[in-house]
Write an enzyme that holds these catalytic residues in place. Structure first.
Site: not given
Length: 351
Positions: A113-115
């Site tokens: 997720l995300s980074a």
């Protein structure tokens, strides 16, 4: 047990269901900023699904000494190259898990997720021969930023490499010349943290290596959400993209009903569709609507075990990985650690 020289100074946790058979698949799960492995596992339901479907899990975990917000450093050149930094540490974790538990090298997958999603694209680019598939949730394309200001610009949809440059970056990230991993991309239409144009950049990057056009092979609705699919000439699904209407920044969950997994929380959003379950189906880990009965509660984050680094961090060179080696017959911790270290050295992952 050690997992290598750990040049990226990451932590590593893993989950292995009871009575896991030899040759089981492995899924690598990367948390987002401000999160840790235990929390992401609990909310996403990955260990719950691992119990249902018999696969192992590895959870790389960031440390505040590396990034104050616990983000993986997906934009730092020294952490995203094939034989360097955090990317190398994650690769070492994978090798250690495969050797320790006799896992299937042909069924290794990665998600984040995300980074963590951006770091998943790093791993898929730097080590495509390792992975059969990947899933990027609210992530960013490989090589799209190389500084903190660029990272924030890309997250907001400002600037960035052209489609041709993105495809060049992917092709030059490794010496790979074989089949490429299947890719699942998930994006909230109302995400203002990592805006939707980043999902389009990921698609542009991977459409090139998979030899598919810009237009999807088909578009359909799954659990009320739009799914686009790109297939090869035989109809095999190579890339999928889910656009979750009205969803902000986070991992899409469905925590209720027969297919419910995990628990809602910060950046873990119950929107009626389980990215965890659908990603596993896309990878071929589960058939549609088939699940083992009696596994309805999410596993506690405390169930995760810890791999520790075997040596002080230092630069290493990575070569092709060897075939799995048998564990010490008596299965002692010292014997298993020695087998792991020997395998890492043979693979060029540790000196």
């Amino acid at each position: 047990m050690g997992f290598g020289s750990n040049p990226g100074a990451l932590k590593s946790k893993y989950y292995r269901p009871k009575n896991l058979p030899k040759g089981a698949p492995l899924v690598v799960v990367l948390h987002g900023c401000t999160q840790n492995a235990n929390a992401y596992n609990f909310h996403s339901g990955w260990s719950q699904l691992a119990d249902e479907l018999d696969f192992a899990l590895v959870f790389p975990e960031q440390q505040r000494a590396n990034n104050a917000n616990l983000c993986f450093n997906w934009f730092v050149p020294g952490d995203i190259r094939r034989d360097n930094g955090e990317a190398c540490s994650i690769r070492q974790m994978i090798e250690a898990a495969v050797v320790a538990h006799g896992l299937d090298r042909k069924r290794i997958f990665i998600t984040g997720l995300s980074a963590g999603g951006a770091m998943a694209t790093v791993m898929l680019a730097a080590y495509p021969e390792v992975f059969a598939g990947g899933a990027i949730i609210a992530g960013l394309a490989y090589g799209s930023a190389s500084t903190i200001p660029e990272a924030f610009d890309r997250m907001r949809g400002h600037g960035g490499p052209s489609k041709a440059e993105l495809q060049r970056l992917l092709n030059e990230a490794s010496p790979h010349n074989g089949p490429w991993p299947r890719i699942s991309v998930w994006q909230g239409s109302a995400d203002n943290t990592v805006v939707p144009s980043n999902a389009d950049a990921i698609l542009s990057q991977w459409q090139g290596v998979h030899g598919v056009g810009k237009a999807p092979t088909r578009t359909e609705e799954v659990d009320g959400q739009a799914r686009q699919v790109w297939c090869d000439t035989s109809g095999r699904e190579l890339i999928e993209k889910y656009t979750i209407a009205g969803m902000g920044h986070g991992t899409p969950l469905n925590t209720t009903g027969d297919d419910g997994l995990g628990r809602a929380g910060p950046f873990m959003l119950d929107v009626g569709i389980s990215s965890t379950r659908h990603v596993a189906r896309f990878w071929g880990l589960a058939k549609p609507s088939v699940r083992r009965p009696g596994k309805t509660e999410p596993a506690s984050g405390a169930a995760l075990q810890t791999f520790t680094q075997a040596e002080k961090p230092r630069a290493v060179h990575i070569d092709p990985t060897p075939e799995p080696q048998p564990l010490n017959a008596r299965g002692s911790a010292a014997g298993i650690t020695k087998v792991i270290e020997d395998a890492l050295r043979a693979a060029g992952l540790m000196r």
